[in-house]
Design a protein around this motif. Structure first.
Motif, PDB file in Angstrom:
ATOM      1  N   PRO A 117     152.528  23.100   1.515  1.00  4.97           N
ATOM      2  CA  PRO A 117     153.813  22.835   0.876  1.00  4.97           C
ATOM      3  C   PRO A 117     153.696  21.861  -0.268  1.00  4.97           C
ATOM      4  O   PRO A 117     152.883  20.947  -0.237  1.00  4.97           O
ATOM      5  CB  PRO A 117     154.635  22.219   2.017  1.00  4.97           C
ATOM      6  CG  PRO A 117     153.619  21.622   2.916  1.00  4.97           C
ATOM      7  CD  PRO A 117     152.421  22.508   2.844  1.00  4.97           C
ATOM      8  N   TRP A 182     153.241  26.040   6.012  1.00  7.93           N
ATOM      9  CA  TRP A 182     153.312  24.592   6.134  1.00  7.93           C
ATOM     10  C   TRP A 182     152.467  24.060   7.293  1.00  7.93           C
ATOM     11  O   TRP A 182     152.486  22.868   7.579  1.00  7.93           O
ATOM     12  CB  TRP A 182     154.759  24.154   6.314  1.00  7.93           C
ATOM     13  CG  TRP A 182     155.624  24.490   5.125  1.00  7.93           C
ATOM     14  CD1 TRP A 182     155.207  24.786   3.870  1.00  7.93           C
ATOM     15  CD2 TRP A 182     157.050  24.574   5.102  1.00  7.93           C
ATOM     16  NE1 TRP A 182     156.283  25.036   3.048  1.00  7.93           N
ATOM     17  CE2 TRP A 182     157.442  24.918   3.776  1.00  7.93           C
ATOM     18  CE3 TRP A 182     158.060  24.395   6.054  1.00  7.93           C
ATOM     19  CZ2 TRP A 182     158.766  25.082   3.385  1.00  7.93           C
ATOM     20  CZ3 TRP A 182     159.391  24.552   5.663  1.00  7.93           C
ATOM     21  CH2 TRP A 182     159.734  24.889   4.344  1.00  7.93           C
ATOM     22  N   LEU A 393     160.451  19.109   1.457  1.00 10.56           N
ATOM     23  CA  LEU A 393     159.611  20.224   1.011  1.00 10.56           C
ATOM     24  C   LEU A 393     160.393  21.190   0.151  1.00 10.56           C
ATOM     25  O   LEU A 393     161.599  21.379   0.341  1.00 10.56           O
ATOM     26  CB  LEU A 393     159.046  20.972   2.225  1.00 10.56           C
ATOM     27  CG  LEU A 393     158.219  20.152   3.214  1.00 10.56           C
ATOM     28  CD1 LEU A 393     157.680  21.060   4.303  1.00 10.56           C
ATOM     29  CD2 LEU A 393     157.084  19.439   2.530  1.00 10.56           C
TER      30      LEU A 393
END
Length: 396
Positions: A117, A182, A393
């Motif tokens: 991310p 992620w 993120l």
């Protein structure tokens, strides 16, 4: 040299006493011998000697001159090769630096570096702050780690829609999550329908009969905790009603039938580091346990929690001397004699402190006797507000 002690008269007397020597040779023979010694060398011998000497010098000196010339040539060549090598290294470093800058620019523009991310932040911050939200709407999702041991809070910012309530935006935005990229468990979107009852300040969660959230105690506990944390992080709702295909309650194998969950905003957690296996992204994650006060929490943050995959968030070089509480402000006195470097680890440690301070109800942090003025994007000479949420993120 010591002067002779004999006088001339004594020497003469001594010579007279020596025996007489008679030479019986013919005077002519003596003269011829003397004449031959005075005779000069033939003229042809001198050039021969000169030539021989020159040749001797040539054979003696030329090899040395050749060796010295070769050595000097080798040194000059080595210097030229070293200089050329240095130029190549310099050019290579310049190219590498340029490539890294281009890659960093590309990451900033595209948002994601490979499968990891892109953390949207100013400088090297990882949490979400007031200045980062702008006109957007911040939503926090709690996602199980790859081992389903802990819940990792992940925050995104979406474009607000005034025609929809927060719960609708929350459920629709689940599609934007990229858990596997992620380094987390692919958990969303949830296999459930969500409805908001504004009159009773309640969220209704309805699952199908064949739902998977009752398969094992870990799955059941994770689902219940996840619902409670998601609702508490994004609203002021205080109760969740559970239904199965419209009927009251959800049947859990280990807990039985549960019809409602009381949402109680929980605090007093300490924030630690969590780095998914095979990833370089480090998340700030709250502890599963709570602490009595901020001092105890900060002390706990110096030690790993390996059983649940959390590591210490306060690096040894972070020079905290003491902390004091003043209303809604946490005052941290640094040890100014301890050196402090402006590194990413130090910035992440400071953010862990900010998030932990928020858990205990503090709104700002004041630093006293900071060894450095600037720590990443933070000006330690000013009061610093705590973040809105952890792990900001990009969702696109």
């Amino acid at each position: 040299m010591k002067k002779s002690e004999w006088s001339d008269k004594q020497l003469e007397e001594l010579l007279r006493q020596m025996p007489k020597i008679q030479d019986h040779r013919n005077p002519r023979d003596i003269y011829q011998n003397l004449s031959s010694k005075k005779r000069k060398m033939p003229t042809w011998i001198i050039p021969s000697f000169a030539t021989a000497a020159a040749l001797l010098l040539f054979f003696l000196l030329v090899p040395r001159l050749l060796d010295e010339t070769q050595t000097q040539y080798s040194l000059d060549s080595a210097k030229q090769e070293e200089s050329a090598s240095d130029e190549k290294i310099s050019l290579s470093e310049d190219k590498s630096s340029l490539m890294r800058e281009k890659e960093d620019t590309a990451r900033n523009e595209n948002g994601i570096a490979g499968n990891e991310p892109k953390i949207l932040m100013t400088g090297s911050k990882t949490a979400l702050y007031d200045d980062d939200v702008g006109n957007g709407t911040a939503i926090t999702y709690w996602i199980p780690d790859s081992q389903a041991q802990i819940l990792v809070p992940v925050t995104i910012v979406v474009t607000p829609d005034t025609t929809k309530n927060w719960l609708t935006v929350f459920t629709e935005s689940m599609e934007l999550l990229k858990e596997e990229e992620w380094g987390l468990t692919d958990y969303y979107p949830l296999n459930a329908k969500f409805e908001l009852d504004n009159k009773t300040n309640t969220v209704i969660v309805d699952v199908p009969v064949d739902h998977q959230y009752g398969e094992g105690s870990t799955s059941e506990t994770g689902f219940i905790n996840l619902l409670e944390k998601n609702i508490a992080s994004n609203s002021q709702v205080n109760k969740i009603l559970l239904t199965t295909n419209g009927n009251p309650g959800i049947e859990f194998g280990n807990f039985g039938l549960i019809e409602e969950i009381v949402v109680k905003p929980k605090g007093k957690h300490a924030y630690f580091f969590h780095t998914p296996e095979g990833m370089t992204t480090t998340y700030l994650v709250p502890s599963t346990s709570t602490y009595q006060d901020i001092d105890t929490a900060l002390d706990a943050m110096k030690t790993d929690q390996p059983k649940i995959g959390l590591t210490a968030s306060l690096v040894p070089s972070f020079p905290i001397k003491e902390v004091k509480v003043q209303n809604n402000k946490l005052i941290i006195n640094f040890d100014q004699d301890t050196p402090m470097e402006n590194t990413q680890d130090a910035v992440s440690s400071f953010e862990a402190i900010l998030l932990t301070a928020k858990e205990f109800g503090f709104e700002t942090i004041t630093i006293l006797n900071a060894p450095i003025k600037l720590l990443g994007p933070f000006d330690l000479s000013k009061d610093i507000k705590v973040p809105i949420a952890a792990n900001y993120l990009q969702n696109q």
